[in-house]
Enzyme design. Sequence first.
Site, PDB file in Angstrom:
ATOM      1  N   TYR A   1       0.836  -1.196   0.000  1.00  0.00           N
ATOM      2  CA  TYR A   1       0.000   0.000   0.000  1.00  0.00           C
ATOM      3  C   TYR A   1       0.873   1.250   0.000  1.00  0.00           C
ATOM      4  O   TYR A   1       1.627   1.492   0.953  1.00  0.00           O
ATOM      5  CB  TYR A   1      -0.932   0.014   1.213  1.00  0.00           C
ATOM      6  CG  TYR A   1      -1.851   1.206   1.252  1.00  0.00           C
ATOM      7  CD1 TYR A   1      -2.834   1.377   0.283  1.00  0.00           C
ATOM      8  CD2 TYR A   1      -1.738   2.171   2.244  1.00  0.00           C
ATOM      9  CE1 TYR A   1      -3.683   2.474   0.304  1.00  0.00           C
ATOM     10  CE2 TYR A   1      -2.580   3.277   2.283  1.00  0.00           C
ATOM     11  CZ  TYR A   1      -3.551   3.417   1.304  1.00  0.00           C
ATOM     12  OH  TYR A   1      -4.394   4.516   1.321  1.00  0.00           O
TER      13      TYR A   1
ATOM     14  N   ASN B   1     -14.199   4.698   4.191  1.00  0.00           N
ATOM     15  CA  ASN B   1     -15.340   4.311   3.360  1.00  0.00           C
ATOM     16  C   ASN B   1     -16.281   5.463   3.006  1.00  0.00           C
ATOM     17  O   ASN B   1     -16.554   5.704   1.826  1.00  0.00           O
ATOM     18  CB  ASN B   1     -16.123   3.178   4.030  1.00  0.00           C
ATOM     19  CG  ASN B   1     -15.422   1.844   3.915  1.00  0.00           C
ATOM     20  OD1 ASN B   1     -14.564   1.645   3.060  1.00  0.00           O
ATOM     21  ND2 ASN B   1     -15.765   0.916   4.783  1.00  0.00           N
TER      22      ASN B   1
ATOM     23  N   TRP C   1      -8.380   7.535  -5.462  1.00  0.00           N
ATOM     24  CA  TRP C   1      -7.638   7.282  -4.232  1.00  0.00           C
ATOM     25  C   TRP C   1      -7.935   8.420  -3.272  1.00  0.00           C
ATOM     26  O   TRP C   1      -7.671   9.584  -3.568  1.00  0.00           O
ATOM     27  CB  TRP C   1      -6.140   7.179  -4.512  1.00  0.00           C
ATOM     28  CG  TRP C   1      -5.334   6.690  -3.338  1.00  0.00           C
ATOM     29  CD1 TRP C   1      -5.778   5.964  -2.280  1.00  0.00           C
ATOM     30  CD2 TRP C   1      -3.930   6.879  -3.133  1.00  0.00           C
ATOM     31  NE1 TRP C   1      -4.743   5.682  -1.421  1.00  0.00           N
ATOM     32  CE2 TRP C   1      -3.599   6.237  -1.910  1.00  0.00           C
ATOM     33  CE3 TRP C   1      -2.923   7.530  -3.846  1.00  0.00           C
ATOM     34  CZ2 TRP C   1      -2.305   6.231  -1.401  1.00  0.00           C
ATOM     35  CZ3 TRP C   1      -1.639   7.516  -3.330  1.00  0.00           C
ATOM     36  CH2 TRP C   1      -1.335   6.872  -2.131  1.00  0.00           C
TER      37      TRP C   1
END
Length: 342
Positions: free
Chosen positions: A61, A139, A283
Amino acid sequence: MASIPTTQKALEVVQFGDPLKGALKLNKEAPVPKPGEGQVLVQMKYACLNPADVFTVQGIYPGVKNVVEKKPGFVAGLEGAGQVVATGSGCSLKVGARVVPLLGEKAGSWQQYVVVAEKQCVPVPDDVDDATAAQLFVNPLTVVGMLDEIQRNAPIKDNPWVAQTAANSTLGRMFIQLAKKRGLKTINVIRTSATKQDLVKLGADEVVVVAEESDVAKKILQITGGKGAAAVVDAVGGEIGTACCSALAKGGLFQGYGLQSGLPIQVSNSDLIFKDIVIRGFWLALWFPKQSPSVVQEVFDMFRKKELVPHIQKIFPLEDYLEAFKTQFSPDRTGKVLFQLT
């Protein structure tokens, strides 16, 4: 307020790799840091386990500095919520304030205490509980950001249909709720029918079950009266992402925000040329810094009004991190996995 201990429990990445096979270690005697000027010490209440956290442990990541520098030996965790228990000089936040610390590239929510700059703390309203506040960032804001892009750049004026993969995820469920609020119709692609009725009850307009369809793209075209979807948001990639991409309408927008399959999508040059579709990624780390602070209050307001309802699968103590990851990897998971830290 109770006295602050000198040591704490912290879940550390000791080597990059499989979280179920030795990449993580629970340190029960990690030092509790002290806040410096302009910093606060936050006693964490809850922290999330997100797909990006899994990628952090695996060492892939790019949003965490230690991953980029290939340096294990740090505490992972991108988001959570807690309470200020100590402040450095020059701080206006008071001890007792409930906050969401924005940890950024340092990560570190999987521990009982974390030091963060006061300016990186988002105060939590009294009528939003800690477990919900812990899910503020990754989220909900991704959903807000992707829908903003769709409403700005996708041909939705005469075509309200938006398709999403991984629709039974926590983010997918939030996407259904907020898309409906914004007047869009969702086509929700899931692998099996196990959660189909749950999504319908939540407000899904159409649910496409991959196991029951020989041609997902054809099904999307059928649902949209041959137009195709005005936009696609994809967390899967591979065959499912490719099928959804091929079912885009003319001028359609594809946003990739995840890679659950580990495989890329394949895009037809003819679709790029003759349908003028747009393929791009989303992103949060790039989108969020460009936004007004009001976007965070917008999410809190939706939490209050139950327009966004985060679904929790299970809450684990930090000691049970292996079970937490097993739950995270379960194909039947329908909600967020949280760690309870204090």
